[in-house]
Enzyme design. Structure first.
Site, short mmCIF file in Angstrom:
data_model
loop_
_atom_site.label_atom_id
_atom_site.label_comp_id
_atom_site.label_asym_id
_atom_site.label_seq_id
_atom_site.Cartn_x
_atom_site.Cartn_y
_atom_site.Cartn_z
N HIS A 1 0.82 -1.22 0.00
CA HIS A 1 0.00 0.00 0.00
C HIS A 1 0.85 1.27 0.00
O HIS A 1 0.34 2.36 -0.26
CB HIS A 1 -0.92 0.05 1.23
CG HIS A 1 -1.97 -1.02 1.25
ND1 HIS A 1 -2.83 -1.22 0.21
CD2 HIS A 1 -2.29 -1.95 2.20
CE1 HIS A 1 -3.64 -2.24 0.52
NE2 HIS A 1 -3.33 -2.70 1.71
N ASP B 1 -2.39 -10.64 -2.03
CA ASP B 1 -2.96 -10.08 -0.80
C ASP B 1 -4.42 -9.74 -1.08
O ASP B 1 -4.76 -9.37 -2.20
CB ASP B 1 -2.17 -8.82 -0.41
CG ASP B 1 -2.60 -8.24 0.94
OD1 ASP B 1 -1.88 -8.45 1.93
OD2 ASP B 1 -3.66 -7.57 0.99
N HIS C 1 -6.05 -7.28 -0.35
CA HIS C 1 -6.24 -5.86 -0.68
C HIS C 1 -5.51 -5.50 -1.97
O HIS C 1 -4.50 -6.12 -2.31
CB HIS C 1 -5.69 -5.00 0.47
CG HIS C 1 -6.32 -5.27 1.80
ND1 HIS C 1 -5.73 -6.09 2.74
CD2 HIS C 1 -7.48 -4.84 2.33
CE1 HIS C 1 -6.51 -6.14 3.81
NE2 HIS C 1 -7.58 -5.40 3.59
N ASP D 1 -4.04 -12.64 3.70
CA ASP D 1 -5.30 -12.22 4.30
C ASP D 1 -6.51 -12.61 3.44
O ASP D 1 -7.64 -12.29 3.79
CB ASP D 1 -5.31 -10.72 4.62
CG ASP D 1 -4.65 -9.87 3.56
OD1 ASP D 1 -4.40 -10.38 2.46
OD2 ASP D 1 -4.38 -8.68 3.83
#
Ligand code: X5A
Ligand code: ZN
Length: 673
Positions: A148, A188, A190, A281
């Site tokens: 991120h 991931d 995200h 995740d």
């Protein structure tokens, strides 16, 4: 003994797998020790798991190495780097909290700077060793995560973009290392917004991210994770996003994306090296992700990537917040790199309809850059999902109608009308209000039961009912939780709260009768039972809801009143009605579930099939029928409230008029068994 040793040595000569772990990266934690999902235990748990599984001895174990500013500067701004470098190491320093609060989802303490430099430098270090061939492949168990982080911004638990730093470093040494093209696979849960930006115009890096998107509402939110974001300039086509519309995606969904997007593109791109932004995740049990990849799923995803770049793969840890899930998932991945025997597992579940929709959209968006994606999806891909398949058949025969409505899968438009129905009923259902304790019990339950749930969520059945569940709002209490008029207690609902996909009615040759003197749900009066054996003289109206096997299991628990407030039931760990039970219900027509034989509806009866799916109902056992006959158990008519519910069901389901419904039920009450 000797030969075993020799074999081991051979293996190590064949595959040199690097494992990087450094306790110094645990020094980054919340300033006051507050709980946080991104905490030092994550990498400790992974390391402990690899040690106890005897994996670390079989790998080349490396310590962390701090990155140099000049290397980080290839993807981050100088001022930002300076700020991170200058975060003081004092135990308490209020300035750090002030800096952290300027960013989105970031905490900082005295160890953050060192850990961030180590995380970035460690991914660089193993990548270089893999590029040079000193290692065949490597896993960097690093934190803080990186994907991120943007050029001048920490974000989403990430400080430096570790994978981007490493990829830039390797490509900057292109002549020495001979790595010209890197594929970054970001699995991931995200979206890897930082990495996407850093290589937006760079055709040397193919950035592929599969993530929950939820139409732009899932972290990091906004449009950046959309499949329309394909890169720009020279980099156009070198950015691929696969945005899930919803959670609950699992092995089947990810593997469909591998088979129909990532792998064909990887073949065309032909990377010299692969770096995986390996967040875990999306693993089953993760508290943030809501997806359900199993360790077996990760191992298959990994194995398919190992076919490229002569196996030059670096796996760098990103997110992943359930300690057991991440440890088991990383273990599965390392075993693949060691070319251990493949893990056993089954993947009988099929992808969601929305998964095919997303895959189609991605392929369409990118097929100008990757012509292989313009091919028709193979037939199996269509056959796996009956709905998509039937859509194909209908649209080709109906070729003159080309408006949007006609191009919707029939089941989808039907679904819309069911959602409308469900919405209309919402006002008659008193919702279940979860106290915080109950909520956490549910969350825990999800964590410990996701394995069977992941599979059962994708197996459809018809649940046939003959009692109060014929009234949809009452049935929905079992799915969404809540209570309707006449019910003395609310139902907790199913873990999967999706409404039924379809509803049909059938008349079955079985005897309906009413027995018992009172029940917990309805108070005084009898409730409906179905004679488990068929008889051609009898007719019972049955409402069939198309639900999943997972929801059916949650129904069994509620129908048998096994749910006690705040108690995590055994069924959360193993299902009462599993695939073996389904099998014997189908072959023997019915099965009394041993674990709940005390319950009044422990007998699951297979009434036939509809569109290849089994029709199942729940009723009492045959021996209970005998007890009703002998008078050991009372036969008794329903209470007014209960009767009303049945009548509403039959009337609103357009089966009978009110008068007909009342006489139908009275008939069932008066006729002797
Ligand atoms: C690396 C990672 C998640 C951030 C979530 C913030 N970040 N709500 O998984
Ligand atoms: Zn994440």
């Amino acid at each position: 003994m000797e030969s075993a040793k020799k074999e081991n040595n051979n293996e190590e000569r064949r595959r040199r797998v690097g494992l990087l772990y450094d306790e110094r990266m645990c020094k980054h934690h919340t300033p006051d020790g507050e709980d946080h999902p991104e905490n030092p235990e994550r990498i400790r748990a992974i390391w402990r798991k690899l040690e106890s599984a005897g994996i670390t001895q079989r790998c080349v174990v490396l310590n962390g190495k701090a990155a140099k500013d000049k290397h980080i500067a290839s993807v981050h701004e100088r001022n930002y780097i300076k700020m991170i470098r200058n975060l003081s190491t004092n135990e308490v320093d209020p300035r750090r909290n002030k800096i952290a609060s300027k960013f989105n989802s970031i905490y900082l303490n005295g160890g953050s700077s060192e850990a961030a430099y180590l995380a970035a430098g460690s991914v660089m270090e193993v990548s270089e060793k893999v590029a040079k061939g000193e290692l065949s492949s490597a896993v960097a168990i690093v934190r803080p995560p990186g994907h991120h982080a943007e050029s001048n911004e920490a974000m989403g638990f990430c400080i430096f973009n570790n994978v981007a730093v490493a990829a830039s470093y390797i490509l900057d040494k292109e002549l020495e290392l001979g790595i010209h093209k890197i594929l970054i696979v970001d699995w991931d849960v995200h979206h890897g917004n930082g990495t996407q930006k850093m290589f937006w115009k760079d055709p040397r890096v193919l950035f592929f991210s599969v993530h929950r998107f939820d139409f732009g509402t899932f972290y990091p939110t906004g449009d950046n994770g959309s499949y329309t974001m394909v890169g720009e300039g020279q980099g156009a086509g070198y950015n691929i996003n696969v945005p899930w519309e919803l959670g609950r995606c699992g092995d089947a969904d990810y593997l469909a994306v591998w088979d129909h997007v990532l792998i064909p593109v990887a073949k065309a791109f032909n990377p010299d090296m692969i770096i995986i932004s390996g967040g875990f995740d999306a693993a089953v049990g993760d508290p943030l992700g809501g997806c359900r990849i199993t360790p077996y799923g990760y191992s298959v995803m990994m194995k398919k990537l190992l076919e490229f770049a002569e196996g030059k793969i670096v796996l760098a840890l990103e997110g992943g917040y359930n300690l057991d899930s991440i440890a088991n998932s990383v273990l599965a991945c390392v075993k693949v790199l060691l070319e251990d025997k493949p893990l056993s597992g089954t993947l009988e579940a099929y992808p969601f309809e929305s998964t095919w929709r997303v895959i189609r959209a991605v392929r369409k968006e990118l097929c100008t850059y990757w012509p292989i994606l313009s091919n028709e999806l193979p037939k199996e891909a269509l056959a796996i999902n009956k709905k998509v398949f039937s859509f194909e058949l209908i649209s080709s025969s109906d070729s003159d109608v080309e408006n949007d409505e006609a191009f919707k899968a029939p089941s989808e438009s039907k679904n819309d009308s069911i959602s409308n129905l469900v919405e209309n009923f919402q006002n008659v259902i008193r919702p279940l209000s979860l106290t915080p304790f109950e909520e956490s019990a549910q969350v825990k339950a999800i964590g410990s039961s996701v394995c069977w749930r992941a599979v059962f969520a994708k197996t459809d059945i018809w649940y046939a009912c003959f009692g109060s569940n014929m009234w949809m709002p009452r049935f929905l209490c079992y799915i969404q939780g809540g209570q309707v008029e006449g019910m003395q207690k609310p139902c907790p609902g199913s873990i999967d709260k999706r409404p039924p996909e379809d509803i049909i009615w059938k008349i079955m040759p079985h005897r309906l009768f009413f027995g018992r003197s009172h029940t917990r749900t309805w108070g005084e009066g009898g409730v409906a039972f179905l004679h488990p054996e068929s008889s051609i003289d009898d007719k019972t109206y049955m409402c069939l809801y198309k639900i999943t096997l997972e929801q059916f299991n949650d129904l069994i628990v509620q129908e048998n009143v096994l749910v006690q407030e705040n108690v995590q039931h055994d069924s959360m760990i193993t299902p009462f009605f599993d695939l073996a039970s389904l099998d014997s219900a189908v072959t023997k027509k019915s099965i009394v579930l041993e674990a709940i034989k005390e319950g009044w509806y422990s007998n699951v009866v297979h009434l036939g099939t509809e569109g290849a799916l089994p029709i199942l109902t729940m009723t009492c056992s045959l021996s209970d029928v005998e007890s009703f006959k002998s008078g050991k158990h009372p036969l008794s008519a329903p209470s007014k409230e209960y009767l009303n519910t049945l009548v509403r069901g039959l009337v609103q389901g357009k089966q009978l008029s009110e008068d007909e419904a009342i006489s139908y039920i009275n008939g069932a009450c008066t006729k002797p068994l």
